[in-house]
Design a protein around this motif. Sequence first.
Motif, short mmCIF file in Angstrom:
data_model
loop_
_atom_site.label_atom_id
_atom_site.label_comp_id
_atom_site.label_asym_id
_atom_site.label_seq_id
_atom_site.Cartn_x
_atom_site.Cartn_y
_atom_site.Cartn_z
N GLY A 177 3.31 -39.93 10.68
CA GLY A 177 3.97 -40.83 11.61
C GLY A 177 4.92 -41.77 10.93
O GLY A 177 6.04 -42.01 11.42
N ALA A 180 8.08 -39.96 9.74
CA ALA A 180 8.94 -39.65 10.88
C ALA A 180 9.57 -40.92 11.43
O ALA A 180 10.74 -40.92 11.84
CB ALA A 180 8.12 -38.95 11.96
N LYS A 181 8.81 -41.98 11.43
CA LYS A 181 9.35 -43.23 11.97
C LYS A 181 10.55 -43.67 11.16
O LYS A 181 11.59 -44.03 11.71
CB LYS A 181 8.26 -44.30 11.93
CG LYS A 181 8.73 -45.65 12.43
CD LYS A 181 7.62 -46.68 12.33
CE LYS A 181 8.14 -48.04 12.72
NZ LYS A 181 7.11 -49.06 12.62
N PHE A 184 13.51 -41.32 11.94
CA PHE A 184 14.14 -41.45 13.25
C PHE A 184 14.73 -42.83 13.46
O PHE A 184 15.64 -43.00 14.27
CB PHE A 184 13.13 -41.13 14.35
CG PHE A 184 12.77 -39.68 14.43
CD1 PHE A 184 11.47 -39.29 14.59
CD2 PHE A 184 13.74 -38.70 14.32
CE1 PHE A 184 11.13 -37.95 14.65
CE2 PHE A 184 13.42 -37.36 14.39
CZ PHE A 184 12.11 -36.98 14.55
N THR A 185 14.21 -43.80 12.74
CA THR A 185 14.78 -45.13 12.90
C THR A 185 16.22 -45.16 12.43
O THR A 185 17.03 -45.96 12.91
CB THR A 185 13.95 -46.15 12.10
OG1 THR A 185 12.57 -46.00 12.46
CG2 THR A 185 14.39 -47.56 12.40
#
Lengths: 533, 139
Positions: A177, A180-181, A184-185
């Motif tokens: 997580g 990915a965070k 994608f941020t």
Amino acid sequence: MESIKCELPLPRFMMSKTDGEIRFGNPAELHGTKVQIPYLITEKNTFKRMDDEDKQETQSPTMSPLASPPSSPPHYQRVPLSHGYSKLRSSTEQMHPAPYEARQPLVQPEGASSGGPGAKPPRHQASLIRSFSVEREPQDNNSNYLDEPWRITEEQREYYVNQFRSLQPDPSSFISGSVAKNFFTKSKLSIPELSYIWELSDADCDGALTLPEFCAAFHLIVARKNGYPLPEGLPPTLQPEYLQAAFPKPKWECALFDSYSESTPANQQPRDLSRMEKLSIKDMADFPVPTQDVTGDDKQALKSTVDEALPKDMSEDPATPKDSNNLKARPRSRSYSSTSIEEAMKRGEDPPTPPPRPQKTHSRASSLDLNKVFQPSVPATKSGLLPPPPALPPRPCPSQSEQASEAELHSQLNRAPSQAAESSPTKKDIPYSQPPSKPIRRKFRPENQATENQEPSPTVGGPAVATVKPHPTVQKQSSRQKKAIQTAIRKNKEANAVLARLNSELQQQLKEVHQERIALENQLEQLRPVTVL
Amino acid sequence: MAVCVAVIAKENYPLYIRSVPTENELKFHYMVHTSLDVVDEKISAMGKALVDQRELYLGLLYPTEDYKVYGYVTNSRVKFVMVVDSSNTALRDNEIRSMFRKLHNSYTDVMCNPFYNPGDRIQSRTFDSMVTSMMIQVC
């Protein structure tokens, strides 16, 4: 999906109906979105490594239709990305001049933009050019457009997969997580939107993204960046099962999805199952534990295998942050396994310990007072153990009078506990045939007893009579007995000698320890500060 | 069947509160707020007992003439408070428990989202939809 169908056709209708309006309306809108894309794509490109050839191929076919409307629906999809890629090249030219130089001649319309690295006006011009081209493309694609925004094309798919690989080398595993965070941020979408995209794409709500989930999330982000509103629910074309099944499987992708399709739904459970199995096996092994060291070793072996298995599972799931909530069974099983291992080890260790305890052996670490206290009793206890064997050798000699031997025997027994082993050899010679003492000796010398019990038993019957009647027979027996007795005596003498040596050594050590103690006490007194009243 | 559902953080501020819109929502907010005292009392009553032994479902916190308030606390001291209509006598304890369990599961799903910072208001649409399914049907 209905909302999408309602909303999405609008721009298209606008575009198709009046070119003038379109050119006015769309460029502004697309321009706005396109401006965002360069930032998006450039940042994404920081991760991108091997996409260039792919983008090259996509670029060339899509560049050509700029003039003529494309026939296939996916072109619309490609165009926004290709625009991004074109700007990508222009912007990344600074970063990677060498690989991109070769490509520049291909990108002729970008010639103006590529000349100014990082210059925005050329980009805007390029974006305007692109936007005009964009208008033309979808005009012929109304019919196929409805579900297209949520359909991932081959090129997009490859791009997503490559991005996935850059984050997580193993295509069949997860992206955690937090990773990915961070990724994608960088798309500069707002956090609530990203949160919603995550909610849509993480179908199993495990806090980690598998490859299809990642592709879906990425696609949603790209779509959002291009201005499409986010759907209410995950579109069917973005469902993980669909994504797994839909795409054809060239070479590596084949292996990828084969391995992947086996993995997540199946592996989660087998992993947990395997852990639970190991737990159960271990527990099974633990509970019927007999008090032996062997089982302790077994447990250690089990523990080591489980520990090996656990790190392996951990390495399979690089998504460590997701452990907290997501695989609830897993952290619980791990903690449970650890506690059970400890309990097992404790259980395993407890039983074997008792045997060493009973001896009052004195190590130097023990208090010296104890040594003093037990010193007189040490030889006593030792001799208490030892004497019984030496007490055994005086075997019944039927030729001798039993009364005398009985008396001697009793005296022997009385003296034995208090005497040192050195005196015992002298007692061996005393014959002894009394039954009352046999039970005592049987505990210590069953063997000798066995051989000698045969003799005393006939002699036990008549203590007084035996001396008279069985003389001839007794004499024959006695010779045999004598030999047996003599061998027993020899053995006992040897044993006695060994024990005597041991005793002397131990007493020597004891003396040395005492001397050390005296020396230490002296030192202590010297070092201790004088205590004044 | 619930009239109001609230998720309250460990520090006793609301992470999520939603009521049936017909009623005066402030009244529900107030009821939830007062029920927090009861929740804390119940938690502290467990006192030294281990967390494992502590029951997550707290049961009926207090009844009023119109409503009953139920409580549930997670291991991370996040509290769920549910207000149900007293006239709805068909509701049994098991149903309330199952509703809380669903709430808890949805809450953990929200937690799994890496973009959610613990302590933020819950804005997850799935959570909203789940709560909506639990709320009383407004005619």
